[in-house]
Design a protein around this motif. Sequence first.
Motif, PDB file in Angstrom:
ATOM      1  N   ASP A  99      10.642  -6.237 -16.540  1.00  0.00           N
ATOM      2  CA  ASP A  99       9.721  -5.346 -15.780  1.00  0.00           C
ATOM      3  C   ASP A  99       9.181  -4.557 -17.448  1.00  0.00           C
ATOM      4  N   GLU A 100       8.696  -5.102 -17.891  1.00  0.00           N
ATOM      5  CA  GLU A 100       8.135  -4.704 -19.104  1.00  0.00           C
ATOM      6  C   GLU A 100       9.705  -4.567 -20.964  1.00  0.00           C
ATOM      7  N   PRO A 101       9.967  -4.927 -20.784  1.00  0.00           N
ATOM      8  CA  PRO A 101      11.219  -5.156 -21.525  1.00  0.00           C
ATOM      9  C   PRO A 101      11.552  -4.545 -22.783  1.00  0.00           C
TER      10      PRO A 101
ATOM     11  N   GLU B 283       1.361  -1.189  -0.184  1.00  0.00           N
ATOM     12  CA  GLU B 283       0.200   0.120  -0.070  1.00  0.00           C
ATOM     13  C   GLU B 283       0.774   1.018   0.228  1.00  0.00           C
ATOM     14  N   PHE B 284       0.352   2.212  -1.093  1.00  0.00           N
ATOM     15  CA  PHE B 284       1.479   3.303  -0.886  1.00  0.00           C
ATOM     16  C   PHE B 284       0.139   4.746  -0.548  1.00  0.00           C
ATOM     17  N   GLY B 285      -0.267   4.660   0.689  1.00  0.00           N
ATOM     18  CA  GLY B 285      -1.053   5.694   1.586  1.00  0.00           C
ATOM     19  C   GLY B 285      -2.190   4.696   1.747  1.00  0.00           C
ATOM     20  N   THR B 286      -2.923   5.795   1.178  1.00  0.00           N
ATOM     21  CA  THR B 286      -5.276   4.688   0.798  1.00  0.00           C
ATOM     22  C   THR B 286      -4.447   3.739  -0.429  1.00  0.00           C
ATOM     23  N   LEU B 287      -3.274   3.671  -1.057  1.00  0.00           N
ATOM     24  CA  LEU B 287      -3.692   3.189  -2.341  1.00  0.00           C
ATOM     25  C   LEU B 287      -2.814   1.587  -2.340  1.00  0.00           C
ATOM     26  N   ALA B 288      -3.623   0.957  -2.332  1.00  0.00           N
ATOM     27  CA  ALA B 288      -3.223  -0.551  -2.785  1.00  0.00           C
ATOM     28  C   ALA B 288      -2.459  -1.003  -4.198  1.00  0.00           C
ATOM     29  N   ALA B 289      -1.143  -0.564  -4.315  1.00  0.00           N
ATOM     30  CA  ALA B 289      -0.901  -0.881  -5.362  1.00  0.00           C
ATOM     31  C   ALA B 289      -0.553  -2.360  -5.978  1.00  0.00           C
ATOM     32  N   VAL B 290      -0.511  -3.355  -4.670  1.00  0.00           N
ATOM     33  CA  VAL B 290      -1.156  -4.886  -4.987  1.00  0.00           C
ATOM     34  C   VAL B 290      -1.250  -6.089  -4.224  1.00  0.00           C
TER      35      VAL B 290
ATOM     36  N   PRO C 254      15.220  -3.650 -15.156  1.00  0.00           N
ATOM     37  CA  PRO C 254      14.051  -2.712 -14.352  1.00  0.00           C
ATOM     38  C   PRO C 254      13.234  -2.321 -15.701  1.00  0.00           C
ATOM     39  N   GLN C 255      12.846  -0.916 -15.765  1.00  0.00           N
ATOM     40  CA  GLN C 255      11.448  -0.470 -16.969  1.00  0.00           C
ATOM     41  C   GLN C 255      12.388   0.400 -17.441  1.00  0.00           C
ATOM     42  N   LYS C 256      13.004   1.459 -16.599  1.00  0.00           N
ATOM     43  CA  LYS C 256      13.920   2.492 -17.208  1.00  0.00           C
ATOM     44  C   LYS C 256      14.707   2.206 -17.531  1.00  0.00           C
TER      45      LYS C 256
ATOM     46  N   GLY D  27      -0.650  -6.893 -17.199  1.00  0.00           N
ATOM     47  CA  GLY D  27      -1.758  -5.700 -17.229  1.00  0.00           C
ATOM     48  C   GLY D  27      -1.988  -4.176 -18.043  1.00  0.00           C
ATOM     49  N   PRO D  28      -2.954  -3.760 -17.534  1.00  0.00           N
ATOM     50  CA  PRO D  28      -2.636  -2.110 -17.562  1.00  0.00           C
ATOM     51  C   PRO D  28      -1.783  -1.518 -16.968  1.00  0.00           C
ATOM     52  N   ASP D  29      -1.466  -0.187 -17.652  1.00  0.00           N
ATOM     53  CA  ASP D  29      -0.888   0.891 -17.155  1.00  0.00           C
ATOM     54  C   ASP D  29      -0.840   0.742 -15.445  1.00  0.00           C
ATOM     55  N   GLY D  30      -0.511   1.088 -14.029  1.00  0.00           N
ATOM     56  CA  GLY D  30      -1.261   0.981 -12.955  1.00  0.00           C
ATOM     57  C   GLY D  30      -1.230  -0.172 -12.180  1.00  0.00           C
ATOM     58  N   ALA D  31      -1.651  -0.697 -13.337  1.00  0.00           N
ATOM     59  CA  ALA D  31      -2.569  -2.956 -13.018  1.00  0.00           C
ATOM     60  C   ALA D  31      -1.682  -3.362 -11.365  1.00  0.00           C
ATOM     61  N   GLY D  32      -0.123  -2.808 -10.642  1.00  0.00           N
ATOM     62  CA  GLY D  32       0.852  -3.077 -10.043  1.00  0.00           C
ATOM     63  C   GLY D  32       1.658  -3.893 -10.426  1.00  0.00           C
ATOM     64  N   LYS D  33       1.885  -4.449 -11.473  1.00  0.00           N
ATOM     65  CA  LYS D  33       3.259  -5.238 -12.273  1.00  0.00           C
ATOM     66  C   LYS D  33       4.551  -4.817 -11.050  1.00  0.00           C
ATOM     67  N   THR D  34       5.164  -3.018 -11.698  1.00  0.00           N
ATOM     68  CA  THR D  34       6.231  -2.599 -10.965  1.00  0.00           C
ATOM     69  C   THR D  34       6.734  -2.846 -10.137  1.00  0.00           C
ATOM     70  N   THR D  35       5.147  -2.611  -9.379  1.00  0.00           N
ATOM     71  CA  THR D  35       5.300  -2.609  -7.877  1.00  0.00           C
ATOM     72  C   THR D  35       5.675  -4.500  -7.221  1.00  0.00           C
ATOM     73  N   LEU D  36       4.954  -5.126  -7.704  1.00  0.00           N
ATOM     74  CA  LEU D  36       4.876  -6.406  -7.298  1.00  0.00           C
ATOM     75  C   LEU D  36       6.662  -7.084  -7.715  1.00  0.00           C
TER      76      LEU D  36
HETATM   77  N1  LIG Z   1       6.353   5.120  -4.782  1.00  0.00           N
HETATM   78  C1  LIG Z   1       5.424   5.318  -5.609  1.00  0.00           C
HETATM   79  N2  LIG Z   1       4.062   6.135  -4.586  1.00  0.00           N
HETATM   80  C2  LIG Z   1       2.785   5.880  -4.541  1.00  0.00           C
HETATM   81  N3  LIG Z   1       2.150   6.074  -5.901  1.00  0.00           N
HETATM   82  C3  LIG Z   1       3.231   4.435  -6.268  1.00  0.00           C
HETATM   83  C4  LIG Z   1       4.190   4.305  -6.346  1.00  0.00           C
HETATM   84  N4  LIG Z   1       4.555   3.096  -6.913  1.00  0.00           N
HETATM   85  C5  LIG Z   1       3.772   3.278  -7.430  1.00  0.00           C
HETATM   86  N5  LIG Z   1       2.622   3.555  -7.293  1.00  0.00           N
HETATM   87  C6  LIG Z   1       1.154   3.650  -8.034  1.00  0.00           C
HETATM   88  O1  LIG Z   1       0.633   1.977  -7.623  1.00  0.00           O
HETATM   89  C7  LIG Z   1      -0.332   1.550  -8.696  1.00  0.00           C
HETATM   90  C8  LIG Z   1       0.566   0.407  -9.197  1.00  0.00           C
HETATM   91  O2  LIG Z   1       1.469   1.314 -10.123  1.00  0.00           O
HETATM   92  P1  LIG Z   1       3.025   0.411 -10.941  1.00  0.00           P
HETATM   93  O3  LIG Z   1       3.731   1.065 -11.573  1.00  0.00           O
HETATM   94  O4  LIG Z   1       3.010  -0.789 -10.080  1.00  0.00           O
HETATM   95  O5  LIG Z   1       1.810  -0.469 -12.066  1.00  0.00           O
HETATM   96  P2  LIG Z   1       1.994  -1.213 -13.437  1.00  0.00           P
HETATM   97  O6  LIG Z   1       1.028  -1.854 -13.651  1.00  0.00           O
HETATM   98  O7  LIG Z   1       3.550  -1.290 -13.382  1.00  0.00           O
HETATM   99  O8  LIG Z   1       1.851   0.189 -14.083  1.00  0.00           O
HETATM  100  P3  LIG Z   1       2.785   1.016 -14.765  1.00  0.00           P
HETATM  101  O9  LIG Z   1       3.384   0.004 -16.190  1.00  0.00           O
HETATM  102  O10 LIG Z   1       2.314   1.594 -14.915  1.00  0.00           O
HETATM  103  O11 LIG Z   1       4.546   0.763 -14.330  1.00  0.00           O
HETATM  104  C9  LIG Z   1      -0.039   3.133  -9.852  1.00  0.00           C
HETATM  105  O12 LIG Z   1      -1.124   3.714  -9.335  1.00  0.00           O
HETATM  106  C10 LIG Z   1       0.697   3.451  -9.271  1.00  0.00           C
HETATM  107  O13 LIG Z   1       0.547   5.095  -9.238  1.00  0.00           O
END
Ligand SMILES: Nc1ncnc2c1ncn2[C@@H]1O[C@H](COP(=O)(O)OP(=O)(O)OP(=O)(O)O)[C@@H](O)[C@H]1O
Length: 292
Positions: free
Chosen positions: A146-148, A10-17, A69-71, A34-43
């Motif tokens: 990560d999204e190579p 969780e990032f604050g109130t956002l459940a990223a994964v 990494p993605q970047k 999954g689409p952008d923001g699905a949580g793949k990078t965080t996982l």
């Molecule tokens: N360090 C952070 N602080 C706050 N929110 C974050 C942070 N990292 C990711 N998030 C949020 O968590 C959610 C999941 O992001 P994540 O990057 O894991 O998704 P993704 O599936 O990899 O998408 P993308 O392809 O855009 O990277 C998004 O809503 C993102 O804005």
Amino acid sequence: MIITEKLSKEFGTLAAVSNVSIHVQMGDVFGLVGPDGAGKTTLIRMICGLITPTGGKVKLLGESFGYMPQKFSLYGDLTVMENINFFGAMYRLKGEVIKERADEILEITNMLAFKDRFADNLSGGMKQKLALTCALISRPRLLVLDEPTFGVDPESRKEFWKILYQLNKDGMTILVSTPYMDEAELCKKVGFMDNGKMVAVDSPSKLKRSFPYSILEVKAATREPGIFQGVKGVVDAGFFGDKYHLVVEDLQGTREILISFLRDRGVEIFSIKETSPTMEDLFISLAEKEVY
Ligand SMILES: Nc1ncnc2c1ncn2[C@@H]1O[C@H](COP(=O)(O)OP(=O)(O)OP(=O)(O)O)[C@@H](O)[C@H]1O
């Protein structure tokens, strides 16, 4: 090789994964889709130990892994070989070992001719191949990417996947995230992520077999994306350039409804036929099941 148990971030109130449990087995090409923001990078970052989970566990079996990494994380003002030497030195590899391995990987990636080119002067696809080479310099048994291929042209994407398959054939286990559904088809196992949750995990063929609907492919003299929304019998609709993929429950009944629907609007029908579901169709319906 990788087991996650109810992994959450969780990032604050956002459940990223949220509560993600997966098992990546030895020899897998496991795709996180999954689409952008699905949580793949965080996982992926939690799996690699780069960020701390707020809940759950990660178990990594095996000694080393390579991470891409993605970047783009290489030095633009260093040449291809200098970047590789830098990475090799971080793993405390000897110069001759780095050279031998680099030659081997650059050969596979078709990059031998570019050893002395500055990273800044490489094409997008080549940059990714250089990043892959650096991730492979320690000869890991497990490779996490990560999204190579994000933003890379279709030809280079294909080539990149050929390389991944070659590495997998030679015994490497691969965990790779991608926003591209055609790449999901290439994975041995796919985990669909949406809104932080893992909504389905299986092989592409099993996922398709378990799809509870039929698909009607419609070609007609219209390009209005939302035209079939709300038509009786149509569960979901996707538009792919010149054709619609309609997810339906009752194939025959809905086919007839669609024919009269289009006729009533004076839209010429070129063809309406059943087709097998693509990963994109599957994902559209899996994502729709979520309550936002
Ligand atoms: N360090 C952070 N602080 C706050 N929110 C974050 C942070 N990292 C990711 N998030 C949020 O968590 C959610 C999941 O992001 P994540 O990057 O894991 O998704 P993704 O599936 O990899 O998408 P993308 O392809 O855009 O990277 C998004 O809503 C993102 O804005």
